[in-house]
Design a protein around this motif. Structure first.
Motif, PDB file in Angstrom:
ATOM      1  N   LYS A   1      10.309  59.591  49.528  1.00 31.64           N
ATOM      2  CA  LYS A   1      11.251  60.704  49.707  1.00 31.64           C
ATOM      3  C   LYS A   1      12.117  60.869  48.463  1.00 31.64           C
ATOM      4  CE  LYS A   1      15.700  59.166  51.421  1.00 31.64           C
ATOM      5  NZ  LYS A   1      16.731  59.371  52.445  1.00 31.64           N
ATOM      6  N   SER A   2      12.174  59.804  47.630  1.00 30.29           N
ATOM      7  CA  SER A   2      12.980  59.831  46.416  1.00 30.29           C
ATOM      8  C   SER A   2      12.453  58.772  45.468  1.00 30.29           C
ATOM      9  CB  SER A   2      14.450  59.545  46.747  1.00 30.29           C
ATOM     10  OG  SER A   2      15.208  59.336  45.564  1.00 30.29           O
ATOM     11  N   ASN A   3      12.745  58.917  44.198  1.00 31.41           N
ATOM     12  CA  ASN A   3      12.396  57.895  43.212  1.00 31.41           C
ATOM     13  C   ASN A   3      13.537  56.912  42.983  1.00 31.41           C
ATOM     14  OD1 ASN A   3       9.697  58.370  42.398  1.00 31.41           O
ATOM     15  ND2 ASN A   3      10.362  60.196  41.269  1.00 31.41           N
ATOM     16  N   TYR A   4      14.621  57.048  43.757  1.00 34.13           N
ATOM     17  CA  TYR A   4      15.805  56.250  43.483  1.00 34.13           C
ATOM     18  C   TYR A   4      16.299  55.516  44.732  1.00 34.13           C
ATOM     19  CZ  TYR A   4      15.687  59.332  39.471  1.00 34.13           C
ATOM     20  OH  TYR A   4      15.277  60.028  38.367  1.00 34.13           O
TER      21      TYR A   4
ATOM     22  N   ASP B   1      15.694  52.950  39.639  1.00 31.91           N
ATOM     23  CA  ASP B   1      14.720  54.017  39.417  1.00 31.91           C
ATOM     24  C   ASP B   1      13.331  53.420  39.659  1.00 31.91           C
ATOM     25  OD1 ASP B   1      12.824  55.767  38.256  1.00 31.91           O
ATOM     26  OD2 ASP B   1      14.315  56.576  36.869  1.00 31.91           O
ATOM     27  N   ILE B   2      12.697  53.806  40.756  1.00 31.52           N
ATOM     28  CA  ILE B   2      11.413  53.227  41.150  1.00 31.52           C
ATOM     29  C   ILE B   2      10.332  53.530  40.116  1.00 31.52           C
ATOM     30  CG2 ILE B   2       9.583  53.281  42.892  1.00 31.52           C
ATOM     31  CD1 ILE B   2      11.785  53.948  44.953  1.00 31.52           C
ATOM     32  N   LYS B   3      10.247  54.774  39.694  1.00 31.86           N
ATOM     33  CA  LYS B   3       9.188  55.192  38.773  1.00 31.86           C
ATOM     34  C   LYS B   3       9.309  54.499  37.425  1.00 31.86           C
ATOM     35  CE  LYS B   3       7.066  59.342  36.780  1.00 31.86           C
ATOM     36  NZ  LYS B   3       7.134  60.827  36.695  1.00 31.86           N
ATOM     37  N   GLU B   4      10.531  54.386  36.914  1.00 31.76           N
ATOM     38  CA  GLU B   4      10.749  53.804  35.586  1.00 31.76           C
ATOM     39  C   GLU B   4      11.023  52.303  35.631  1.00 31.76           C
ATOM     40  OE1 GLU B   4      10.260  55.465  32.859  1.00 31.76           O
ATOM     41  OE2 GLU B   4       9.865  57.330  33.969  1.00 31.76           O
ATOM     42  N   ASP B   5      11.119  51.729  36.833  1.00 27.14           N
ATOM     43  CA  ASP B   5      11.444  50.307  36.991  1.00 27.14           C
ATOM     44  C   ASP B   5      12.719  49.973  36.219  1.00 27.14           C
ATOM     45  OD1 ASP B   5      11.212  47.630  37.777  1.00 27.14           O
ATOM     46  OD2 ASP B   5       9.987  47.099  36.031  1.00 27.14           O
ATOM     47  N   ASN B   6      13.763  50.764  36.474  1.00 21.65           N
ATOM     48  CA  ASN B   6      15.018  50.641  35.741  1.00 21.65           C
ATOM     49  C   ASN B   6      16.149  50.343  36.723  1.00 21.65           C
ATOM     50  OD1 ASN B   6      17.644  52.082  34.557  1.00 21.65           O
ATOM     51  ND2 ASN B   6      16.336  51.477  32.846  1.00 21.65           N
TER      52      ASN B   6
ATOM     53  N   GLY C   1      29.684  58.583  39.072  1.00 18.83           N
ATOM     54  CA  GLY C   1      29.626  60.011  39.376  1.00 18.83           C
ATOM     55  C   GLY C   1      28.600  60.741  38.538  1.00 18.83           C
ATOM     56  N   SER C   2      28.461  60.342  37.279  1.00 21.70           N
ATOM     57  CA  SER C   2      27.497  61.009  36.405  1.00 21.70           C
ATOM     58  C   SER C   2      26.066  60.752  36.860  1.00 21.70           C
ATOM     59  CB  SER C   2      27.676  60.537  34.958  1.00 21.70           C
ATOM     60  OG  SER C   2      27.449  59.140  34.850  1.00 21.70           O
ATOM     61  N   ALA C   3      25.835  59.602  37.526  1.00 15.55           N
ATOM     62  CA  ALA C   3      24.501  59.305  38.047  1.00 15.55           C
ATOM     63  C   ALA C   3      24.145  60.268  39.170  1.00 15.55           C
ATOM     64  CB  ALA C   3      24.440  57.865  38.544  1.00 15.55           C
ATOM     65  N   PHE C   4      25.117  60.590  40.009  1.00 10.30           N
ATOM     66  CA  PHE C   4      24.871  61.555  41.083  1.00 10.30           C
ATOM     67  C   PHE C   4      24.516  62.924  40.499  1.00 10.30           C
ATOM     68  CE2 PHE C   4      27.218  58.422  43.535  1.00 10.30           C
ATOM     69  CZ  PHE C   4      26.555  58.448  44.748  1.00 10.30           C
ATOM     70  N   ILE C   5      25.213  63.292  39.445  1.00  8.05           N
ATOM     71  CA  ILE C   5      24.944  64.584  38.804  1.00  8.05           C
ATOM     72  C   ILE C   5      23.558  64.587  38.169  1.00  8.05           C
ATOM     73  CG2 ILE C   5      25.666  66.147  36.955  1.00  8.05           C
ATOM     74  CD1 ILE C   5      28.544  65.127  37.455  1.00  8.05           C
ATOM     75  N   GLN C   6      23.208  63.468  37.517  1.00  3.79           N
ATOM     76  CA  GLN C   6      21.933  63.382  36.806  1.00  3.79           C
ATOM     77  C   GLN C   6      20.739  63.360  37.754  1.00  3.79           C
ATOM     78  OE1 GLN C   6      21.661  60.013  34.183  1.00  3.79           O
ATOM     79  NE2 GLN C   6      19.537  60.433  33.597  1.00  3.79           N
ATOM     80  N   PHE C   7      20.857  62.585  38.860  1.00  2.00           N
ATOM     81  CA  PHE C   7      19.697  62.364  39.718  1.00  2.00           C
ATOM     82  C   PHE C   7      19.726  63.173  41.011  1.00  2.00           C
ATOM     83  CE2 PHE C   7      20.263  58.180  37.481  1.00  2.00           C
ATOM     84  CZ  PHE C   7      19.209  58.364  36.596  1.00  2.00           C
ATOM     85  N   GLY C   8      20.815  63.866  41.271  1.00  2.86           N
ATOM     86  CA  GLY C   8      20.906  64.603  42.520  1.00  2.86           C
ATOM     87  C   GLY C   8      21.357  63.693  43.649  1.00  2.86           C
TER      88      GLY C   8
ATOM     89  N   LYS D   1      19.657  62.788  46.423  1.00  5.01           N
ATOM     90  CA  LYS D   1      18.609  62.216  47.256  1.00  5.01           C
ATOM     91  C   LYS D   1      18.294  60.792  46.810  1.00  5.01           C
ATOM     92  CE  LYS D   1      14.519  63.961  49.620  1.00  5.01           C
ATOM     93  NZ  LYS D   1      13.443  64.975  49.610  1.00  5.01           N
ATOM     94  N   PHE D   2      18.705  59.809  47.630  1.00  4.35           N
ATOM     95  CA  PHE D   2      18.476  58.403  47.330  1.00  4.35           C
ATOM     96  C   PHE D   2      18.023  57.689  48.605  1.00  4.35           C
ATOM     97  CE2 PHE D   2      21.995  59.801  44.622  1.00  4.35           C
ATOM     98  CZ  PHE D   2      21.592  59.383  43.364  1.00  4.35           C
ATOM     99  N   TYR D   3      17.323  56.572  48.425  1.00  2.00           N
ATOM    100  CA  TYR D   3      17.162  55.628  49.527  1.00  2.00           C
ATOM    101  C   TYR D   3      18.454  54.820  49.624  1.00  2.00           C
ATOM    102  CZ  TYR D   3      12.069  56.298  49.801  1.00  2.00           C
ATOM    103  OH  TYR D   3      10.809  56.818  49.969  1.00  2.00           O
TER     104      TYR D   3
END
Length: 430
Positions: free
Chosen positions: A28-31, A73-78, A120-127, A129-131
């Motif tokens: 549902k999300s990459n994060y 970040d699931i996709k980037e393993d970060n 807060g900037s992470a919310f702006i950057q990634f939207g 939608k998170f697990y």
């Protein structure tokens, strides 16, 4: 499992990758965005309660500090950690300084560390939608991964058991010199702390006499004056991983005839349960096999006036053993199971897999109040109340070990005497 002296690095990144791989597809999300536990102020004082990290957050980070947030970040393993700002000088004078972002980077398996004002900037950057911990899919993935222990976890569990067993030995040898439960509890806690385990996996149960029939007895302040046995259900945790060990000791160093009868039956029940451990075995089948044998014992002891088949059919054995046979153990003393997400399952609800660590803990108890509900029920005529009452001084007997499920069977992590002769010898060593 042998003791390993070399300190192992906590495998936080491996845990993150395992959980990400276990998430149901499509994602549902990459994060994954998770907030750990916060410290809790103690009333109106300037102190906080002892900090206890949220178990799933610890599993994914290895972090034991309050107020941290993980963004993965699931996709980037970060993996990024966000921490509270460092304390002002006056706060430092009272409480000491918290970790800096540089210290977090040096100590944990993360790709970046920031203070919370950057979150807060992470919310702006990634939207948005998170697990999070509210997602059933994430909780199921976490549970599925936590059930199977890796090398680090097994070493921690083994160490917790070793420290616990040494503490049990220490107080068992002193029992004849104690006059109350509180002395045994104090020495148990001291032994664990000196061995490097400052916290307990759960509140210790030091239950003498009739108190041993109360499963979660916790007062630990009764005199040993007229008690025959003491049930010690106490265990340390090491690096957050729990042990869970119970032994029942004769305070005089020798079991009476009736106490010996009960102890030997409980010992047989535990050995039966342990002998059935193997991958693919349903825990319910082990539990029911033990309960069936318990019924035969209760009839042979004269507690029940019916035959063993009737006892099993009517579940009369529950009057003497009202709890499950065992549970999973890990970061929590009653650890998670796959199909229930973050909710611990009952003993009969899971199938054994290699890599799990479980307990096997049968008991026989003479709890007057609980037995009375059976005497007054529709099957009360099956109980020999007078004969049962003659065993009241026994109180209760439980034997509990932690066991690793292996590819071919099991390995007992609890290296502590339990055969009746060995228990008597241990108490007599004082």
């Amino acid at each position: 499992m042998a003791r390993i002296k070399k300190k192992l690095k906590y495998p936080a990144r491996d845990h993150l990758r395992r959980v990400a791989a276990a998430l149901s597809r499509p994602l549902k999300s990459n994060y994954i965005l998770l907030h750990g536990a916060d410290s809790i102020q103690r009333g109106f004082s300037d102190q906080t309660y002892p900090f206890d990290q949220e178990s799933n957050f610890y599993y994914l980070t290895g972090a034991q500090s309050p107020g941290w947030t993980l963004l993965y970040d699931i996709k980037e393993d970060n993996a990024v950690i966000y921490i509270p700002p460092q304390r002002e000088p006056r706060q430092v004078a009272y409480m000491g300084q918290t970790e800096s972002t540089e210290q977090v980077m040096a100590s944990y398996e993360v790709d970046a560390a920031y203070y919370h004002d950057k979150l807060g900037s992470a919310f702006i950057q990634f939207g948005a939608k998170f697990y999070t911990f509210t997602d059933a899919a994430l909780m199921e993935a976490l549970a599925a991964c936590r059930v199977i222990k890796d090398k680090y976890e097994l070493v921690a569990l083994c160490t917790a058991n070793n420290i616990t067993c040494d503490a049990h030995r220490s107080i068992a040898r002193q029992l004849k010199h104690y006059t109350s439960e509180r002395q045994a509890e104090a020495d148990f806690l001291r032994a664990c702390r000196l061995a490097g385990a400052p916290t307990q996996a759960y509140n210790p149960i030091i239950a003498s006499g009739a108190h041993a029939s109360v499963l979660h007895y916790g007062a630990n302040d009764a005199s040993f004056f007229d008690a025959e046995l003491v049930l010690v259900d106490a265990a340390a945790e090491y690096n957050r991983y729990a042990a869970d060990v119970t032994r029942t000791y004769p305070l005089s160093g020798k079991f009476s005839h009736k106490a010996r009868q009960i102890y030997e039956n409980v010992y047989e029940l535990q050995m039966l349960g342990i002998s059935m451990i193997r991958p693919g075995q349903a825990m319910q089948e082990i539990h029911m096999a033990v309960m069936k044998r318990l019924g035969e014992m209760l009839v042979a002891l004269g507690f029940l006036k019916c035959d063993a088949e009737t006892c099993y059919k009517l579940q009369l054995g529950v009057a003497f053993m009202m709890h499950g046979l065992g549970h999973q153990i890990g970061l929590d003393v009653h650890d998670v199971s796959p199909s229930k997400g973050s909710v611990p399952q009952k003993t009969e609800s899971f199938t054994l897999q290699a890599g799990q660590v479980i307990t096997i803990e049968p008991g026989i108890y003479f709890n007057e109040s609980f037995l009375q509900t059976y005497y007054e029920g529709e099957h009360g005529h099956h109980f020999d109340q007078e004969h049962i009452a003659s065993y009241a001084s026994v109180g209760g007997v439980r034997i509990e070990d932690c066991l690793l499920v292996t590819e071919t069977g099991f390995e007992n992590l609890t290296n502590l005497p339990k055969h009746i002769d060995a228990i008597e010898c241990l108490v007599q060593e004082a």
